[in-house]
Design a protein around this motif. Sequence first.
Motif: not given
Length: 449
Positions: A385-411
């Motif tokens: 479950s955790w790995a799926a969240l991280l992979v999905a966050a990385l795949r969306r990183r171009r849709r919003g740099a700030d939100c993506a970096l926050v999500a990827v960083g926290l995970l």
Amino acid sequence: MTTAVTATAPVPVPVPDTGLAARSEVREWARRAGALSPVLAVIALLLVPGGGGAQGGTGGSGTVADAASGLLVLICLLRVVRGGARPLTRAAAVVLGLPVLGVCLAAITSNDPGASLPGVARYLQIFVLVPGAVLVMIRDRRDFAVVAWGLVGLALLEGGVGVLQFATGTGASYQGADIRAVGTFGATDVMGMATVVAYGLVIAAGLALGGRAGSRGRTAALVCAGLLFVPLVLSFSRGAWIATVLAVGLQLLLSGPRRAARVALAGAALGVVLVGGFGIGSDMVKERVTSITQVTAAPDQSVTDRYTMWAAAGRMWRSEPLTGVGLKGFPAYRDSNASLALSSGSDTAGAGAAFARQPLLSPHNMYLLVLSEQGLIGLLALAGSWAALLVAALRRRRRGADCALVAVGLLSWQLIDFFYADIGGPSTVLMSVVLGLAAWWSLAEVRDA
């Protein structure tokens, strides 16, 4: 013949009313904060000192923040029922619901199912219900920003208390002096403030790296990241240091190599000035950093205890490889699987508490805790479950740099920190909020406003 010249009045240029725009922005933030108040209440109530200690695994009593998280889930459920719409996408339901499989199976196959029931409730609260409620409560990227800044605000307050504890000698005991910054969490949860401050620093770094150049939000995020560096150092938490450095390093790499190099140099300079120039705990910080590598060459007792409990967790798993020894089973099976190198507990004192001997009830490694108590099935479900969240966050990183970096960083911070820590203590409920924040970016339909 003369040509008449007709004078025309100058066209007035509209001057924007910056004061009106600012007031409108404040009202918008206040409106969103009101809608998100159940989430923000969980964050704010962590400032209230409470019981629970740092009992590893699923031990410890609840706090007012835990009660607020239950209210958050109830409010979210009522909103879903009244709205009549499906709250989660199919992918979100699968990813967030995956841990239920391992948790319930481990409870059913436990030698003492009754004793495992509190563990079922705790795991579902932290990894399923509260993250799902936070995901549903957040509607768009502005809501994401409100919750993110709420976490940064909590980190600043806890960090401020921690710095004051170090300066006045009123913190938790460390090497015979009451100087360890622990915030409002007390001596029995020395990882509490370090975790909160690290969350805030990672969020601030993501907002600064992903924000628009020259914007006030980006400047504020940079200032907050710099301020939070100090209490993180004074927490003397080796696991939080390692996780923060690696998580922020990943954020820097995702934001661009050149920026990564510049920020790394600036961060190194800040560290030299604060620790070297001003001498903020320089000798103790140096000793703490050196101890990270002292695994076989004269390790301190805390390192010895940790590796002894890791070995004990491995033996428990080998006895029940698929389903483990059962939720909350680690303390019961610890002594029969640990070597004589394990001490009877860790000493805690300071920050308003008397000296106490705290029992070692978990391996201080989330992956080994799950493996020993829930077996391979439970670990694959949770970690998957955790790995799926991280992979999905990385795949969306171009849709919003700030939100993506926050999500990827926290995970990434959480997954790294799990090598040195597990659930337990009052700060654990904040982990569920952080997972919900990251899950919104990873799994929800992202809208700007």
